[in-house]
Write a protein that holds these residues in place. Sequence first.
Motif, short mmCIF file in Angstrom:
data_model
loop_
_atom_site.label_atom_id
_atom_site.label_comp_id
_atom_site.label_asym_id
_atom_site.label_seq_id
_atom_site.Cartn_x
_atom_site.Cartn_y
_atom_site.Cartn_z
N SER A 155 0.85 -1.18 0.00
CA SER A 155 0.00 0.00 0.00
C SER A 155 0.89 1.24 0.00
N PRO A 156 0.47 2.32 -0.68
CA PRO A 156 1.31 3.52 -0.75
C PRO A 156 1.68 4.03 0.63
N HIS A 157 2.92 4.49 0.76
CA HIS A 157 3.41 5.01 2.04
C HIS A 157 4.23 6.25 1.75
N ALA A 158 3.56 7.37 1.69
CA ALA A 158 4.25 8.63 1.35
C ALA A 158 4.79 9.29 2.61
N GLY A 159 5.71 10.23 2.40
CA GLY A 159 6.15 11.10 3.47
C GLY A 159 7.40 10.72 4.20
N GLY A 160 7.96 9.53 3.93
CA GLY A 160 9.17 9.11 4.64
C GLY A 160 10.40 9.89 4.20
N MET A 161 11.43 9.84 5.05
CA MET A 161 12.67 10.55 4.77
C MET A 161 13.81 9.55 4.58
N ILE A 162 14.50 9.63 3.42
CA ILE A 162 15.68 8.80 3.19
C ILE A 162 16.89 9.54 3.74
N ARG A 163 17.60 8.88 4.66
CA ARG A 163 18.77 9.51 5.27
C ARG A 163 20.08 8.83 4.87
N TYR A 164 19.97 7.62 4.33
CA TYR A 164 21.19 6.90 3.90
C TYR A 164 20.81 5.89 2.83
N TRP A 165 21.67 5.75 1.83
CA TRP A 165 21.48 4.77 0.78
C TRP A 165 22.85 4.20 0.44
N SER A 166 22.98 2.89 0.54
CA SER A 166 24.27 2.26 0.26
C SER A 166 24.67 2.47 -1.20
N LYS A 167 25.98 2.38 -1.46
CA LYS A 167 26.49 2.58 -2.82
C LYS A 167 26.04 1.44 -3.73
N PRO A 168 25.86 1.69 -5.02
CA PRO A 168 25.55 0.61 -5.97
C PRO A 168 26.68 -0.40 -6.02
N ILE A 169 26.34 -1.66 -6.20
CA ILE A 169 27.38 -2.69 -6.34
C ILE A 169 27.75 -2.82 -7.81
N GLU A 170 28.78 -3.59 -8.08
CA GLU A 170 29.25 -3.77 -9.44
C GLU A 170 28.15 -4.37 -10.32
N GLY A 171 27.94 -3.77 -11.48
CA GLY A 171 26.94 -4.28 -12.42
C GLY A 171 25.53 -3.81 -12.13
N GLU A 172 25.31 -3.15 -11.02
CA GLU A 172 23.97 -2.65 -10.70
C GLU A 172 23.68 -1.39 -11.51
N ILE A 173 22.50 -1.33 -12.07
CA ILE A 173 22.06 -0.12 -12.77
C ILE A 173 20.96 0.49 -11.91
N ARG A 174 21.23 1.65 -11.37
CA ARG A 174 20.28 2.29 -10.44
C ARG A 174 19.84 3.63 -11.02
N ASP A 175 18.60 3.70 -11.43
CA ASP A 175 18.02 4.96 -11.88
C ASP A 175 17.18 5.50 -10.74
N ASP A 176 17.71 6.47 -10.02
CA ASP A 176 17.03 6.92 -8.81
C ASP A 176 16.87 8.43 -8.74
N GLN A 177 16.92 9.10 -9.87
CA GLN A 177 16.77 10.56 -9.91
C GLN A 177 17.95 11.25 -9.26
N GLY A 178 18.98 10.47 -8.93
CA GLY A 178 20.15 11.07 -8.30
C GLY A 178 20.05 11.19 -6.79
N ILE A 179 19.05 10.53 -6.20
CA ILE A 179 18.87 10.63 -4.75
C ILE A 179 20.11 10.14 -4.01
N SER A 180 20.72 9.05 -4.51
CA SER A 180 21.86 8.49 -3.80
C SER A 180 23.19 9.15 -4.17
N MET A 181 23.13 10.19 -5.02
CA MET A 181 24.34 10.97 -5.26
C MET A 181 24.73 11.71 -3.99
#
Length: 966
Positions: free
Chosen positions: A510-536
């Motif tokens: 079910s949708p869960h809006a409003g949360g805050m991302i405070r940390y995101w681990s680095k992509p691993i080798e071969g991972e393609i992550r399209d995330d709008q640049g959030i984890s930059m």
Amino acid sequence: MSQASDFYLNNPLTHRARRLSGAASEWVRSFSCEDLKPLIVCRGPIRKEAMDVYQEMGITHYGILLSEKDSIVYPTALAPELRQLTDSNRVHRVPDYTGASKEERVERIHQIIEIAQDNGYDSIFAGYGFMAEDEEFVAEIEKAGLTFIGPCANTQARAGKKDEAKRTALTVNVSVTPGVNNVTALTLLKKHPTREKLLALVKAEGLVCDAKVLKDAKVSLEALADHVLTASYAKGIDLFTIEELCAQVQNEVAELFRNYPRNRFRLKAIGGGGGKGQRIVGAALLAAKNADEKVIAKAAAEAPAMVREILNEVKANGVGDNKNILIELNIEQTRHNEIQLLGNGEWCIALGGRDCSLQMHEQKLLEVSVTQESLAEAIAKAKAAGRKEEVAALESDLKVLQRMEEESARFGQAVGLDSASTFECIVDRDRHYFMEVNTRIQVEHRVTELCYSLKFVNPKNKNDFFVVESLVEAMALLARHKKRLPKPERIVRFNAAVEARLNATDASLSPHAGGMIRYWSKPIEGEIRDDQGISMLNPDTAVFMKYKVAGAYDSNIALLLTKGEDRFASYEHLSEVLRSTTLRGSALATNLEFHYGLVNWFLGRNVMAKPTTRFVVPYLTLVGTLKEEANRLDPVYAFLQMKKHYDKLVCEQYADQPEVCARERKHMSALLDRKGTLITRPMERLLGDPHLLSGWLSMNTINFRIEKGRVIWLRNPLGVLNETYEYMHMSYRPHKPAAEIIWNHDNELLQQSLHFYRTLREKLGLARDEYFQLNELLKKEQPQGGFDAEEWDQIRSAHFGYEAGLELLGMLFLVGGNTRFWDMHVQDDLEIVIPDYLTDPDLQARMKKILVPPPATKADEIVAACGGMYYGQEAPGLPMFVYEGMHFEKDQPLYIIEVMKMFNTIKATFSGTIDKIIMDGGDGTIVQKGQPLFKITPDEKFVEVDPKVLEREKRERTAEYLKAVI
């Protein structure tokens, strides 16, 4: 530049576009797009991707729109792309991308065009959201002398509108889904049932129609009504009310129910997309034993409310809007397949398929590539393994794919497709039906990019060519060079690809809006992550910047992609990506664990399985039963009781030797204490997260069996325990916090145990998987494998010590057995068996609450089920759902929550009376999950369960499990 930025720009799988201006060939250089000046009017991952691709193509004059909802209403949801695009002159602010009403939408269209003209942009790219399929928007862009990077207005009209696309499909011999595609024309004919009355209406309203059509007696009444309606849209007037439309839809649905007994139907707005503007009517017919007229009437009566919700969702409820809605047979056992198309107005090429059947609430979750090459390879492997039924199933899929590709290319040429689009079909075993065309790039377009690249060859010199791997680049090329671009050849890049949509949803999806991302681990080798640049990382400070997952738009946070030599390899890599991904934040919920469990469910069964669009809800229900059963167990209590069991065994063995008994009891207690956290920590985590448990049970299906209620191990449980730590990403890593990994002393014991068995197997000449044979040898008192008597006694004693206590892991298998987890399985023909009990609506609703318990509430109030925008009525001008003093019944609508652009009608779960409406604010007010809305008096009093009773029941249930494992 930050490390995360380096990843995005240097990863060879994300670095797809190239500058053609520097090519040696004059012909290749002629297709340079460096002079293109695009304005990007979309958000999310596709905006970031477009920015990267344009930069790689050498396009320097590009800009983006920035909604104030991104930066003012939700200040910490500020577009992360701004860390890359720092020139404020290329960032253009608008109140919202599309506006909340028809008037605002029209205003926004002209505002966007004005921004483009005033800032030197010559083209507009709308990605896969908002106005990407808006014929009126594209027409205005073209009228202003700008280029739309996507299908032109003519193609949008012929293919983008679902009703018109269906008519076109019929004319070019493309199979379509049974149903009604002109309900607005039928509504008009209800009021004006003859040609004479229609012509009188045209005259009375002053409508501008084609005189030839009006005079042609061969034109059918329905076609004439459609023509009149088109003229009314141009004038901006309505020829019938929404109530009249709702009544006609209700009548048509009832008639379809009669013609197609025990079938549901899908209502679809002609301009919907991404799951918006769709509802399914007729659930009561599936549950009813006899679909008589009373049942049909009751089921059809649900349609009007759904029509209003659909029109609200796609903002087609204004005066003069085209309110047509398709009514289509909902083929229950259907797979959702789509074909990627690319054309330049003269040629059209199909680029393979994608299976998007794993979806919920009309929102896709996991998308898998389907290509002729990969199916041919899978068929060869199945033949070599002697799996005849699988071969037949895959051969059927290959034939269907070939037909869909051929029909899609034919359709694309018929509508003059001049950019990227997607031809969507529903597949029912060896049949397929055309569903709709999305006249835009799709969220999952990268799945196709990983499988195919495009080779554009100079018609005069076959050795002169260039290769394109990005569909965004191809769209820019087509927009800039149009029919000069020759028809490309598709070239295989990788055999398989898969994409998981990481969404802001809770454990029940079910949708869960409003949360805050405070940390995101680095992509691993071969991972393609399209995330709008959030984890930059912040380019100045190299630290992670918090990001608020706002509810103003869709629920997507990122797209996670992997590729492989076959589907199994791509799934395995995706499993590794999901396992390695760590997201932390406050009030944050995502479907990361769901994806991990689901991917491993398929890895443990068969990745070539054929899930239907009905798979996810029963699967979630099954996961809910795991959670319900797991809640009744206490692994720490089980461990303590197991210690007593071993203490009893020692006492029985040395009953006549008190001193030896005391010594051995002490030794055994110390031995088991060393293993306490080694065993119980992973068990507690698996029992605490049913999605993890689902994947774990699937992957370990081959490692045990249950006979007469008892667990029989088919593999050394130490090996399973070691893999369990790996599965949960808890293997020992010195740089990680202790809470996230196996503890140091537990790891030492585990590695010591594994080393013992590796060495012993080598000495005995046994393979790794020969656990049963090893066990049988160790039961013998006579020394084996050349060991002397003393060594053999020590080995047997060590074996007993190392495996003591591991029986507890068998409790996890019993959870699966007691919930009938393995009843949902993949057959030899790749069809998935879904037990009937998992389709029971009452069980599904109950398990949803088990997965995510409702927010804490008092017995005398109703609180918001989730965060979002509150509405107290079905549509403007209609009565409020509730009022003070009103008595409500179970399943009666109480309010609507709009979250992630979807309207969710919240119904009462019990009956009662509204004493007071305490919701602070009117329609459009943002509410938080758990916020009190109404003071109520329930018809029945809720009785709270005594915690002591629950604890006692938990221990009793745990004791029952222990009997089956020790």
